[in-house]
Design a protein around this motif. Structure first.
Motif, PDB file in Angstrom:
ATOM      1  N   GLY A  99       0.855  -1.366  -0.173  1.00 43.22           N
ATOM      2  CA  GLY A  99      -0.020  -0.252  -0.159  1.00 43.22           C
ATOM      3  C   GLY A  99       0.834   1.161   0.479  1.00 43.22           C
ATOM      4  N   ARG A 100       0.661   2.029  -1.101  1.00 47.12           N
ATOM      5  CA  ARG A 100       1.223   3.540  -0.774  1.00 47.12           C
ATOM      6  C   ARG A 100       0.938   4.249  -0.129  1.00 47.12           C
ATOM      7  N   GLY A 101      -0.543   4.671   0.816  1.00 45.88           N
ATOM      8  CA  GLY A 101      -1.100   5.416   1.662  1.00 45.88           C
ATOM      9  C   GLY A 101      -0.636   5.878   2.904  1.00 45.88           C
ATOM     10  N   LYS A 125      -4.171  -8.231   1.425  1.00 46.42           N
ATOM     11  CA  LYS A 125      -6.162  -7.290   0.984  1.00 46.42           C
ATOM     12  C   LYS A 125      -7.558  -7.386   0.095  1.00 46.42           C
ATOM     13  N   ASN A 180      -8.839   5.756  -2.297  1.00 49.04           N
ATOM     14  CA  ASN A 180      -8.812   6.710  -0.891  1.00 49.04           C
ATOM     15  C   ASN A 180      -7.559   8.012  -1.745  1.00 49.04           C
ATOM     16  N   GLU A 231      -5.536  12.110   1.194  1.00 51.27           N
ATOM     17  CA  GLU A 231      -3.921  12.768   1.487  1.00 51.27           C
ATOM     18  C   GLU A 231      -4.078  13.891   2.009  1.00 51.27           C
ATOM     19  N   GLY A 232      -4.140  13.718   3.425  1.00 49.42           N
ATOM     20  CA  GLY A 232      -4.413  14.340   4.556  1.00 49.42           C
ATOM     21  C   GLY A 232      -3.235  14.516   5.080  1.00 49.42           C
ATOM     22  N   PHE A 242      -6.651  16.283   8.530  1.00 48.86           N
ATOM     23  CA  PHE A 242      -4.626  14.305   8.631  1.00 48.86           C
ATOM     24  C   PHE A 242      -5.437  12.994   8.734  1.00 48.86           C
ATOM     25  N   GLY A 273      -8.205  10.733   5.997  1.00 48.59           N
ATOM     26  CA  GLY A 273      -7.956   9.472   4.801  1.00 48.59           C
ATOM     27  C   GLY A 273      -7.880   8.094   6.151  1.00 48.59           C
ATOM     28  N   GLU A 274      -7.836   8.009   6.936  1.00 50.09           N
ATOM     29  CA  GLU A 274      -7.456   6.262   7.307  1.00 50.09           C
ATOM     30  C   GLU A 274      -8.295   5.561   7.164  1.00 50.09           C
ATOM     31  N   GLU A 275      -8.112   4.764   7.522  1.00 50.47           N
ATOM     32  CA  GLU A 275      -9.363   3.808   7.063  1.00 50.47           C
ATOM     33  C   GLU A 275     -10.507   3.761   7.417  1.00 50.47           C
ATOM     34  N   VAL A 335     -10.582  -0.682   1.206  1.00 48.74           N
ATOM     35  CA  VAL A 335     -10.193   0.986   0.739  1.00 48.74           C
ATOM     36  C   VAL A 335      -9.087   0.432   0.844  1.00 48.74           C
ATOM     37  N   GLN A 336      -8.255   1.403  -0.519  1.00 46.68           N
ATOM     38  CA  GLN A 336      -6.658   1.247  -1.128  1.00 46.68           C
ATOM     39  C   GLN A 336      -6.652   2.734  -1.602  1.00 46.68           C
ATOM     40  N   ASN A 337      -5.244   3.071  -1.068  1.00 53.40           N
ATOM     41  CA  ASN A 337      -4.873   3.994  -1.722  1.00 53.40           C
ATOM     42  C   ASN A 337      -4.816   4.719  -3.525  1.00 53.40           C
ATOM     43  N   THR A 376      -1.707   3.126  -5.121  1.00 49.18           N
ATOM     44  CA  THR A 376      -1.624   1.222  -4.957  1.00 49.18           C
ATOM     45  C   THR A 376      -2.973   1.330  -5.969  1.00 49.18           C
TER      46      THR A 376
HETATM   47  C1  LIG Z   1      -3.902   9.258  10.625  1.00 50.21           C
HETATM   48  C2  LIG Z   1      -4.290   8.240   9.249  1.00 50.21           C
HETATM   49  C3  LIG Z   1      -4.097   9.097   8.162  1.00 50.21           C
HETATM   50  C4  LIG Z   1      -3.954   8.571   7.043  1.00 50.21           C
HETATM   51  N1  LIG Z   1      -4.734   9.351   5.951  1.00 50.21           N
HETATM   52  C5  LIG Z   1      -4.393   9.056   4.541  1.00 50.21           C
HETATM   53  C6  LIG Z   1      -4.786   9.575   3.803  1.00 50.21           C
HETATM   54  O1  LIG Z   1      -4.754   9.984   4.233  1.00 50.21           O
HETATM   55  N2  LIG Z   1      -4.350   8.182   2.566  1.00 50.21           N
HETATM   56  C7  LIG Z   1      -4.442   7.141   2.564  1.00 50.21           C
HETATM   57  O2  LIG Z   1      -4.311   7.038   1.251  1.00 50.21           O
HETATM   58  N3  LIG Z   1      -4.090   6.364   3.367  1.00 50.21           N
HETATM   59  C8  LIG Z   1      -4.071   6.756   4.344  1.00 50.21           C
HETATM   60  N4  LIG Z   1      -3.800   6.466   5.940  1.00 50.21           N
HETATM   61  C9  LIG Z   1      -3.919   4.764   5.897  1.00 50.21           C
HETATM   62  C10 LIG Z   1      -5.584   4.195   5.898  1.00 50.21           C
HETATM   63  O3  LIG Z   1      -5.765   3.903   7.042  1.00 50.21           O
HETATM   64  C11 LIG Z   1      -5.258   3.182   4.696  1.00 50.21           C
HETATM   65  O4  LIG Z   1      -4.044   2.141   5.368  1.00 50.21           O
HETATM   66  C12 LIG Z   1      -4.556   3.069   3.159  1.00 50.21           C
HETATM   67  O5  LIG Z   1      -5.831   4.373   2.786  1.00 50.21           O
HETATM   68  C13 LIG Z   1      -4.548   2.163   3.200  1.00 50.21           C
HETATM   69  O6  LIG Z   1      -4.528   2.027   0.690  1.00 50.21           O
HETATM   70  P1  LIG Z   1      -3.048   1.234   1.237  1.00 50.21           P
HETATM   71  O7  LIG Z   1      -2.736  -0.242   1.385  1.00 50.21           O
HETATM   72  O8  LIG Z   1      -3.229   1.202  -0.713  1.00 50.21           O
HETATM   73  O9  LIG Z   1      -1.768   2.388   1.474  1.00 50.21           O
HETATM   74  C14 LIG Z   1      -3.721   7.752   6.479  1.00 50.21           C
HETATM   75  C15 LIG Z   1      -4.413   6.157   7.975  1.00 50.21           C
HETATM   76  C16 LIG Z   1      -3.195   6.625   9.120  1.00 50.21           C
HETATM   77  C17 LIG Z   1      -3.468   6.635  10.753  1.00 50.21           C
END
Ligand SMILES: Cc1cc2nc3c(=O)[nH]c(=O)nc-3n(C[C@H](O)[C@H](O)[C@H](O)COP(=O)(O)O)c2cc1C
Ligand code: SF4
Length: 421
Positions: free
Chosen positions: A61-63, A72, A87, A90-91, A160, A163-165, A198-200, A203
Protein backbone atom coordinates in the motif's frame (compact mmCIF):
# COMPACT_ATOMS: atom_id res chain seq x y z
CA UNK A 1 1.98 21.76 -1.70
CA UNK A 2 1.92 21.84 -5.47
CA UNK A 3 2.93 18.88 -7.59
CA UNK A 4 3.53 21.01 -10.64
CA UNK A 5 7.25 20.32 -10.83
CA UNK A 6 6.82 16.64 -11.45
CA UNK A 7 10.10 15.00 -12.29
CA UNK A 8 9.57 12.34 -14.94
CA UNK A 9 12.64 10.14 -15.06
CA UNK A 10 12.42 8.11 -18.24
CA UNK A 11 14.06 5.07 -16.68
CA UNK A 12 11.68 4.71 -13.74
CA UNK A 13 8.50 6.53 -14.78
CA UNK A 14 5.60 4.11 -15.06
CA UNK A 15 2.66 5.83 -13.44
CA UNK A 16 3.57 9.28 -14.65
CA UNK A 17 5.36 8.44 -17.91
CA UNK A 18 4.46 10.61 -20.83
CA UNK A 19 6.26 8.54 -23.37
CA UNK A 20 6.32 4.98 -22.07
CA UNK A 21 10.09 5.21 -21.72
CA UNK A 22 10.19 1.99 -19.71
CA UNK A 23 9.16 0.01 -22.75
CA UNK A 24 5.75 -1.09 -21.70
CA UNK A 25 4.05 0.45 -18.74
CA UNK A 26 3.79 4.17 -19.32
CA UNK A 27 0.68 5.55 -17.68
CA UNK A 28 -0.08 7.62 -20.71
CA UNK A 29 -1.85 10.98 -20.65
CA UNK A 30 -4.93 12.47 -19.04
CA UNK A 31 -7.62 11.92 -21.70
CA UNK A 32 -9.32 8.57 -22.33
CA UNK A 33 -8.10 8.65 -25.91
CA UNK A 34 -4.43 8.97 -25.00
CA UNK A 35 -4.85 6.53 -22.12
CA UNK A 36 -6.38 3.88 -24.41
CA UNK A 37 -3.83 4.55 -27.12
CA UNK A 38 -1.05 3.73 -24.70
CA UNK A 39 -2.52 1.03 -22.51
CA UNK A 40 -5.56 -0.32 -24.31
CA UNK A 41 -8.87 -1.16 -22.63
CA UNK A 42 -9.29 -2.67 -19.18
CA UNK A 43 -7.80 -6.16 -19.29
CA UNK A 44 -10.32 -8.96 -18.94
CA UNK A 45 -8.46 -10.69 -16.15
CA UNK A 46 -10.11 -13.26 -13.92
CA UNK A 47 -10.43 -12.05 -10.25
CA UNK A 48 -8.49 -14.96 -8.74
CA UNK A 49 -5.65 -14.46 -11.20
CA UNK A 50 -5.53 -10.72 -10.60
CA UNK A 51 -5.27 -11.24 -6.84
CA UNK A 52 -2.50 -13.79 -7.41
CA UNK A 53 -0.60 -11.40 -9.74
CA UNK A 54 -0.85 -8.54 -7.22
CA UNK A 55 0.42 -10.85 -4.46
CA UNK A 56 3.26 -12.16 -6.64
CA UNK A 57 4.19 -8.58 -7.61
CA UNK A 58 4.73 -7.80 -3.93
CA UNK A 59 2.74 -4.57 -4.26
CA UNK A 60 2.40 -2.78 -0.91
CA UNK A 61 0.00 0.00 0.00
CA UNK A 62 1.20 3.50 -0.90
CA UNK A 63 -1.12 5.31 1.54
CA UNK A 64 1.32 5.10 4.46
CA UNK A 65 0.91 1.71 6.12
CA UNK A 66 2.71 -0.35 3.47
CA UNK A 67 0.38 -3.35 3.90
CA UNK A 68 0.63 -6.05 1.18
CA UNK A 69 -2.12 -5.30 -1.35
CA UNK A 70 -2.60 -8.95 -2.32
CA UNK A 71 -3.40 -9.92 1.27
CA UNK A 72 -5.89 -7.09 1.56
CA UNK A 73 -7.68 -8.12 -1.64
CA UNK A 74 -7.87 -11.71 -0.35
CA UNK A 75 -9.27 -10.53 2.99
CA UNK A 76 -12.21 -8.82 1.26
CA UNK A 77 -12.83 -11.29 -1.60
CA UNK A 78 -15.29 -14.14 -1.17
CA UNK A 79 -17.39 -12.40 1.47
CA UNK A 80 -20.00 -11.25 -1.08
CA UNK A 81 -21.37 -7.83 -2.15
CA UNK A 82 -18.24 -5.92 -1.26
CA UNK A 83 -17.51 -2.19 -1.47
CA UNK A 84 -14.25 -0.80 -2.90
CA UNK A 85 -12.98 2.70 -2.12
CA UNK A 86 -10.14 4.60 -3.79
CA UNK A 87 -8.58 6.70 -1.03
CA UNK A 88 -7.31 10.01 -2.40
CA UNK A 89 -7.86 12.02 0.79
CA UNK A 90 -4.15 12.85 1.13
CA UNK A 91 -4.51 14.59 4.48
CA UNK A 92 -0.73 14.79 4.89
CA UNK A 93 0.17 18.47 4.28
CA UNK A 94 3.55 17.62 2.74
CA UNK A 95 2.16 15.13 0.22
CA UNK A 96 0.98 15.96 -3.30
CA UNK A 97 1.34 12.67 -5.16
CA UNK A 98 -2.30 11.53 -4.96
CA UNK A 99 -3.55 14.89 -6.19
CA UNK A 100 -0.95 14.69 -8.96
CA UNK A 101 -2.09 11.23 -10.00
CA UNK A 102 -5.81 12.07 -9.95
CA UNK A 103 -5.13 15.20 -11.97
CA UNK A 104 -2.58 13.90 -14.46
CA UNK A 105 -3.46 10.20 -14.75
CA UNK A 106 -7.11 9.91 -13.67
CA UNK A 107 -7.87 6.96 -15.96
CA UNK A 108 -5.09 4.86 -14.49
CA UNK A 109 -6.58 5.29 -10.99
CA UNK A 110 -10.11 4.63 -12.27
CA UNK A 111 -8.89 1.48 -14.06
CA UNK A 112 -7.31 0.37 -10.79
CA UNK A 113 -10.53 0.95 -8.85
CA UNK A 114 -12.61 -0.97 -11.41
CA UNK A 115 -10.13 -3.86 -11.45
CA UNK A 116 -9.73 -3.99 -7.65
CA UNK A 117 -13.53 -3.90 -7.37
CA UNK A 118 -13.80 -6.91 -9.68
CA UNK A 119 -11.02 -8.71 -7.80
CA UNK A 120 -12.99 -8.54 -4.53
CA UNK A 121 -16.51 -8.91 -5.97
CA UNK A 122 -17.52 -5.31 -5.27
CA UNK A 123 -20.96 -4.11 -6.24
CA UNK A 124 -20.27 -0.50 -5.22
CA UNK A 125 -17.28 1.70 -5.97
CA UNK A 126 -16.31 5.03 -4.43
CA UNK A 127 -13.65 7.65 -5.03
CA UNK A 128 -12.89 9.67 -1.91
CA UNK A 129 -10.83 12.85 -2.40
CA UNK A 130 -10.81 16.61 -1.65
CA UNK A 131 -13.59 18.61 -3.32
CA UNK A 132 -11.30 20.52 -5.70
CA UNK A 133 -9.69 17.28 -6.86
CA UNK A 134 -13.08 15.66 -7.49
CA UNK A 135 -14.17 18.56 -9.68
CA UNK A 136 -10.90 18.47 -11.65
CA UNK A 137 -9.83 16.19 -14.53
CA UNK A 138 -11.02 13.05 -12.74
CA UNK A 139 -14.66 14.24 -13.04
CA UNK A 140 -14.25 14.60 -16.81
CA UNK A 141 -12.49 11.23 -16.92
CA UNK A 142 -15.44 9.51 -15.21
CA UNK A 143 -17.85 11.09 -17.72
CA UNK A 144 -15.72 9.83 -20.62
CA UNK A 145 -15.81 6.19 -19.53
CA UNK A 146 -18.40 3.47 -20.07
CA UNK A 147 -17.74 1.47 -16.93
CA UNK A 148 -20.01 -1.39 -15.91
CA UNK A 149 -20.06 -0.18 -12.30
CA UNK A 150 -20.53 3.57 -11.72
CA UNK A 151 -18.06 5.35 -9.44
CA UNK A 152 -19.64 7.45 -6.68
CA UNK A 153 -17.75 10.50 -5.46
CA UNK A 154 -17.37 11.40 -1.79
CA UNK A 155 -15.67 14.59 -0.62
CA UNK A 156 -12.81 14.18 1.85
CA UNK A 157 -12.45 17.09 4.30
CA UNK A 158 -8.97 18.58 4.51
CA UNK A 159 -8.06 17.10 7.88
CA UNK A 160 -5.04 14.92 8.63
CA UNK A 161 -7.06 12.00 9.95
CA UNK A 162 -9.77 12.01 7.23
CA UNK A 163 -7.78 9.51 5.14
CA UNK A 164 -7.45 6.92 7.91
CA UNK A 165 -9.18 3.73 6.81
CA UNK A 166 -12.07 3.69 9.29
CA UNK A 167 -12.55 7.47 8.88
CA UNK A 168 -12.88 6.85 5.14
CA UNK A 169 -15.56 4.23 5.79
CA UNK A 170 -17.38 6.66 8.11
CA UNK A 171 -17.31 9.45 5.53
CA UNK A 172 -18.49 7.19 2.71
CA UNK A 173 -21.31 6.01 5.02
CA UNK A 174 -22.47 9.61 5.37
CA UNK A 175 -21.04 10.21 8.84
CA UNK A 176 -18.21 12.48 10.00
CA UNK A 177 -14.77 11.58 8.60
CA UNK A 178 -13.38 10.43 11.94
CA UNK A 179 -11.94 7.02 12.83
CA UNK A 180 -13.83 4.38 14.78
CA UNK A 181 -12.49 1.52 16.78
CA UNK A 182 -11.85 -1.74 14.96
CA UNK A 183 -12.35 -4.77 15.09
CA UNK A 184 -14.34 -5.78 13.28
CA UNK A 185 -12.00 -4.87 10.47
CA UNK A 186 -13.51 -2.89 7.61
CA UNK A 187 -12.54 -5.80 5.33
CA UNK A 188 -15.23 -7.77 7.21
CA UNK A 189 -17.76 -5.06 8.07
CA UNK A 190 -17.35 -1.59 6.56
CA UNK A 191 -19.73 0.56 4.49
CA UNK A 192 -23.36 -0.57 5.12
CA UNK A 193 -21.97 -3.51 7.08
CA UNK A 194 -20.41 -4.89 3.90
CA UNK A 195 -16.83 -6.13 3.39
CA UNK A 196 -14.93 -3.04 2.30
CA UNK A 197 -11.65 -2.53 0.49
CA UNK A 198 -9.92 0.81 1.13
CA UNK A 199 -6.92 1.27 -1.10
CA UNK A 200 -4.78 4.32 -1.76
CA UNK A 201 -5.13 5.79 -5.27
CA UNK A 202 -1.45 5.20 -6.07
CA UNK A 203 -1.74 1.55 -5.01
CA UNK A 204 -4.68 1.23 -7.42
CA UNK A 205 -2.72 2.82 -10.27
CA UNK A 206 0.05 0.24 -9.79
CA UNK A 207 -2.59 -2.50 -9.67
CA UNK A 208 -3.95 -1.33 -13.03
CA UNK A 209 -0.50 -1.76 -14.58
CA UNK A 210 0.11 -5.13 -12.91
CA UNK A 211 -3.21 -6.35 -14.34
CA UNK A 212 -1.93 -5.49 -17.82
CA UNK A 213 1.76 -6.36 -17.65
CA UNK A 214 2.01 -8.89 -14.81
CA UNK A 215 3.99 -9.41 -11.62
CA UNK A 216 7.28 -10.12 -13.42
CA UNK A 217 7.12 -6.79 -15.21
CA UNK A 218 6.37 -4.98 -11.95
CA UNK A 219 9.42 -6.56 -10.32
CA UNK A 220 11.77 -5.49 -13.12
CA UNK A 221 12.27 -2.28 -11.14
CA UNK A 222 12.97 -1.95 -7.44
CA UNK A 223 14.42 -4.52 -5.04
CA UNK A 224 13.16 -7.90 -3.81
CA UNK A 225 11.88 -6.24 -0.63
CA UNK A 226 10.59 -3.06 -2.27
CA UNK A 227 9.55 -4.06 -5.79
CA UNK A 228 8.23 -1.66 -8.40
CA UNK A 229 8.23 2.11 -8.28
CA UNK A 230 6.68 4.66 -5.95
CA UNK A 231 5.77 8.31 -6.09
CA UNK A 232 7.71 10.69 -3.84
CA UNK A 233 6.74 14.23 -2.84
CA UNK A 234 9.83 16.35 -2.19
CA UNK A 235 9.76 19.65 -0.33
CA UNK A 236 11.86 21.87 1.92
CA UNK A 237 15.42 22.79 0.96
CA UNK A 238 15.37 21.30 -2.54
CA UNK A 239 15.79 23.13 -5.84
CA UNK A 240 12.52 22.01 -7.45
CA UNK A 241 9.88 20.77 -4.99
CA UNK A 242 7.34 18.41 -6.49
CA UNK A 243 6.45 14.82 -7.25
CA UNK A 244 8.73 12.22 -8.80
CA UNK A 245 8.61 8.48 -9.38
CA UNK A 246 11.52 6.30 -8.31
CA UNK A 247 12.30 2.61 -8.17
CA UNK A 248 11.94 0.95 -4.75
CA UNK A 249 15.22 1.06 -2.83
CA UNK A 250 16.49 4.27 -4.51
CA UNK A 251 18.93 6.11 -2.24
CA UNK A 252 17.95 9.36 -0.58
CA UNK A 253 20.77 11.02 -2.52
CA UNK A 254 19.23 10.02 -5.86
CA UNK A 255 15.76 10.94 -4.66
CA UNK A 256 16.95 14.45 -3.78
CA UNK A 257 18.48 14.69 -7.27
CA UNK A 258 14.98 14.18 -8.70
CA UNK A 259 14.16 17.56 -7.18
CA UNK A 260 17.24 19.13 -8.75
CA UNK A 261 19.32 18.46 -5.65
CA UNK A 262 19.40 20.37 -2.40
CA UNK A 263 19.47 24.14 -1.94
CA UNK A 264 22.64 24.93 -0.02
CA UNK A 265 23.62 22.55 2.77
CA UNK A 266 21.05 20.20 4.21
CA UNK A 267 21.17 19.05 7.81
CA UNK A 268 18.55 16.30 7.98
CA UNK A 269 15.65 14.77 6.09
CA UNK A 270 12.22 13.97 7.44
CA UNK A 271 11.24 10.71 5.77
CA UNK A 272 7.63 9.49 5.76
CA UNK A 273 5.99 12.85 6.40
CA UNK A 274 4.46 14.28 9.56
CA UNK A 275 4.21 10.79 11.10
CA UNK A 276 7.76 10.00 9.96
CA UNK A 277 11.28 10.01 11.33
CA UNK A 278 14.36 12.17 10.80
CA UNK A 279 17.48 10.92 9.05
CA UNK A 280 20.69 12.81 9.78
CA UNK A 281 22.96 13.90 6.89
CA UNK A 282 25.41 13.31 5.35
CA UNK A 283 25.38 9.73 6.71
CA UNK A 284 21.79 9.19 5.59
CA UNK A 285 22.33 10.16 1.94
CA UNK A 286 23.27 6.65 0.86
CA UNK A 287 20.31 5.06 2.67
CA UNK A 288 17.92 3.29 0.34
CA UNK A 289 14.26 4.21 0.79
CA UNK A 290 13.27 0.80 2.18
CA UNK A 291 11.57 -0.24 5.39
CA UNK A 292 14.59 -2.30 6.45
CA UNK A 293 17.14 0.49 5.92
CA UNK A 294 14.97 3.13 7.59
CA UNK A 295 13.90 0.99 10.56
CA UNK A 296 16.89 2.01 12.76
CA UNK A 297 15.70 5.62 12.34
CA UNK A 298 12.15 4.61 13.28
CA UNK A 299 11.18 5.86 9.81
CA UNK A 300 9.57 4.16 6.81
CA UNK A 301 8.82 5.13 3.20
CA UNK A 302 5.18 5.73 4.29
CA UNK A 303 3.32 7.71 1.67
CA UNK A 304 6.61 8.76 0.06
CA UNK A 305 7.08 12.16 1.69
CA UNK A 306 10.62 13.57 1.87
CA UNK A 307 11.28 16.96 3.49
CA UNK A 308 14.81 18.43 3.47
CA UNK A 309 15.88 20.61 6.41
CA UNK A 310 18.35 23.34 5.48
CA UNK A 311 21.57 23.74 7.47
CA UNK A 312 20.43 27.08 8.92
CA UNK A 313 17.09 25.73 10.17
CA UNK A 314 16.41 24.50 13.68
CA UNK A 315 15.08 20.93 13.61
CA UNK A 316 13.55 21.36 17.05
CA UNK A 317 11.30 24.19 15.92
CA UNK A 318 10.27 22.33 12.76
CA UNK A 319 9.50 19.22 14.85
CA UNK A 320 7.58 21.30 17.41
CA UNK A 321 5.53 23.00 14.68
CA UNK A 322 4.63 19.60 13.22
CA UNK A 323 3.69 18.25 16.67
CA UNK A 324 1.51 21.33 17.28
CA UNK A 325 -0.27 20.78 13.96
CA UNK A 326 -0.77 17.06 14.67
CA UNK A 327 -2.09 17.70 18.18
CA UNK A 328 -4.72 20.01 16.73
CA UNK A 329 -5.75 17.23 14.33
CA UNK A 330 -6.91 14.89 17.10
CA UNK A 331 -10.59 14.12 16.53
CA UNK A 332 -11.15 14.38 20.28
CA UNK A 333 -12.71 10.95 20.69
CA UNK A 334 -10.01 9.30 22.81
CA UNK A 335 -8.75 10.85 26.06
CA UNK A 336 -5.02 10.10 25.68
CA UNK A 337 -5.03 11.63 22.19
CA UNK A 338 -7.25 14.60 23.06
CA UNK A 339 -5.27 15.56 26.17
CA UNK A 340 -1.89 13.90 25.66
CA UNK A 341 -0.98 15.22 22.22
CA UNK A 342 -1.51 18.94 23.03
CA UNK A 343 0.44 18.53 26.29
CA UNK A 344 3.27 16.79 24.43
CA UNK A 345 3.28 19.42 21.67
CA UNK A 346 3.32 22.22 24.27
CA UNK A 347 6.37 20.83 26.08
CA UNK A 348 8.24 20.26 22.82
CA UNK A 349 7.31 23.81 21.80
CA UNK A 350 8.83 25.13 24.99
CA UNK A 351 12.01 23.13 24.30
CA UNK A 352 12.11 24.65 20.81
CA UNK A 353 10.99 28.21 21.45
CA UNK A 354 11.66 28.59 25.18
CA UNK A 355 11.51 28.96 28.06
CA UNK A 356 13.36 25.64 28.16
CA UNK A 357 14.66 23.48 31.02
CA UNK A 358 15.90 19.85 31.30
CA UNK A 359 12.65 19.01 33.14
CA UNK A 360 10.67 19.92 30.02
CA UNK A 361 12.69 17.56 27.87
CA UNK A 362 12.05 14.76 30.37
CA UNK A 363 8.36 15.72 30.51
CA UNK A 364 8.02 15.48 26.72
CA UNK A 365 9.48 11.98 26.84
CA UNK A 366 7.22 11.01 29.75
CA UNK A 367 4.12 12.19 27.89
CA UNK A 368 5.17 10.16 24.83
CA UNK A 369 5.28 7.08 27.08
CA UNK A 370 1.83 7.83 28.49
CA UNK A 371 0.16 8.14 25.09
CA UNK A 372 1.99 5.23 23.43
CA UNK A 373 -0.31 2.37 22.43
CA UNK A 374 -3.50 4.33 23.22
CA UNK A 375 -6.29 5.66 20.99
CA UNK A 376 -8.58 4.17 18.38
CA UNK A 377 -6.26 4.88 15.45
CA UNK A 378 -2.55 5.27 14.72
CA UNK A 379 -2.56 9.06 14.98
CA UNK A 380 -1.07 9.14 18.51
CA UNK A 381 1.56 6.53 17.53
CA UNK A 382 2.59 8.55 14.48
CA UNK A 383 2.75 11.77 16.49
CA UNK A 384 4.92 10.16 19.17
CA UNK A 385 7.21 8.83 16.45
CA UNK A 386 7.99 12.27 15.06
CA UNK A 387 8.32 13.85 18.54
CA UNK A 388 10.75 11.18 19.78
CA UNK A 389 12.67 11.29 16.52
CA UNK A 390 12.97 15.09 16.83
CA UNK A 391 14.40 14.88 20.37
CA UNK A 392 16.77 12.04 19.40
CA UNK A 393 18.01 13.48 16.11
CA UNK A 394 18.45 17.01 17.41
CA UNK A 395 19.90 16.10 20.83
CA UNK A 396 22.83 18.48 20.24
CA UNK A 397 20.34 21.22 19.40
CA UNK A 398 18.51 20.49 22.69
CA UNK A 399 21.81 21.10 24.53
CA UNK A 400 22.27 24.38 22.69
CA UNK A 401 18.74 25.49 23.61
CA UNK A 402 19.37 24.61 27.25
CA UNK A 403 22.31 27.02 27.05
CA UNK A 404 20.11 29.70 25.50
CA UNK A 405 21.51 29.45 21.99
CA UNK A 406 20.41 27.83 18.73
CA UNK A 407 22.20 26.66 15.59
CA UNK A 408 19.78 28.75 13.51
CA UNK A 409 21.35 32.16 12.98
CA UNK A 410 19.92 34.94 15.14
CA UNK A 411 17.77 32.71 17.42
CA UNK A 412 18.18 32.72 21.19
CA UNK A 413 15.51 30.60 22.90
CA UNK A 414 14.80 31.74 26.44
CA UNK A 415 15.62 29.41 29.34
CA UNK A 416 13.41 28.91 32.38
CA UNK A 417 14.42 31.27 35.17
CA UNK A 418 14.71 28.40 37.67
CA UNK A 419 17.14 26.65 35.31
CA UNK A 420 20.36 28.65 35.03
CA UNK A 421 21.86 28.15 31.58
C1 LIG B 1 -3.89 9.35 10.74
C2 LIG B 1 -3.88 8.60 9.46
C3 LIG B 1 -4.13 9.25 8.26
C4 LIG B 1 -4.12 8.56 7.04
N1 LIG B 1 -4.35 9.26 5.89
C5 LIG B 1 -4.34 8.59 4.71
C6 LIG B 1 -4.60 9.29 3.49
O1 LIG B 1 -4.81 10.51 3.47
N2 LIG B 1 -4.59 8.57 2.33
C7 LIG B 1 -4.37 7.21 2.32
O2 LIG B 1 -4.39 6.60 1.25
N3 LIG B 1 -4.12 6.53 3.45
C8 LIG B 1 -4.11 7.19 4.64
N4 LIG B 1 -3.89 6.49 5.80
C9 LIG B 1 -3.70 5.02 5.70
C10 LIG B 1 -5.09 4.36 5.66
O3 LIG B 1 -5.49 4.08 7.00
C11 LIG B 1 -5.06 3.04 4.91
O4 LIG B 1 -4.06 2.23 5.45
C12 LIG B 1 -4.80 3.21 3.41
O5 LIG B 1 -5.70 4.11 2.79
C13 LIG B 1 -4.95 1.86 2.76
O6 LIG B 1 -4.53 1.92 1.44
P1 LIG B 1 -3.15 1.28 0.95
O7 LIG B 1 -3.05 -0.09 1.60
O8 LIG B 1 -3.31 1.20 -0.52
O9 LIG B 1 -2.06 2.18 1.40
C14 LIG B 1 -3.87 7.16 7.03
C15 LIG B 1 -3.63 6.49 8.24
C16 LIG B 1 -3.61 7.20 9.44
C17 LIG B 1 -3.35 6.46 10.72
S1 SF4 C 1 -6.67 8.26 18.50
FE1 SF4 C 1 -6.99 10.46 18.27
S2 SF4 C 1 -7.29 10.84 16.07
FE2 SF4 C 1 -7.53 8.60 16.45
S3 SF4 C 1 -9.76 8.34 16.77
FE3 SF4 C 1 -8.86 8.65 18.81
S4 SF4 C 1 -9.01 10.90 19.17
FE4 SF4 C 1 -9.33 10.55 16.97
Amino acid sequence: MSGANACLRRDTARLVAGDGGDGGGGGGGGSLESHLARLGPLPDIEPTRLRAEVAAAGLTGRGGGGFPAGRKLDAVAGRGRAVAIANGAEGEPASAKDRFLLTERPHLVLDGLQLAGRAVGATRLYLYAPADVLTGPVAAAIRERRDRLPIRLVVAPGTFVAGEESAVVSAVSGRAAVPFTTPPRVSERGVSGRPTLVQNVETLAHLALIARFGAGWFRQLGTDDEPGTRLITLSGAVTAPGVCEVAGGTSLRDILMCAGGVRGDVRAILVGGYHGGWVWLPDGLSLPLTRAALAPYDAAPGAGVVIALAEGECGLTVGADIATYLAAQSTGQCGPCLNGLPAMAATLRAVAYGPVSPALVRETERLCGLVAGRGACHHPAGTIRVVRSTLRTFATEVDLHLRGTCSAPGRRPATERRWSA
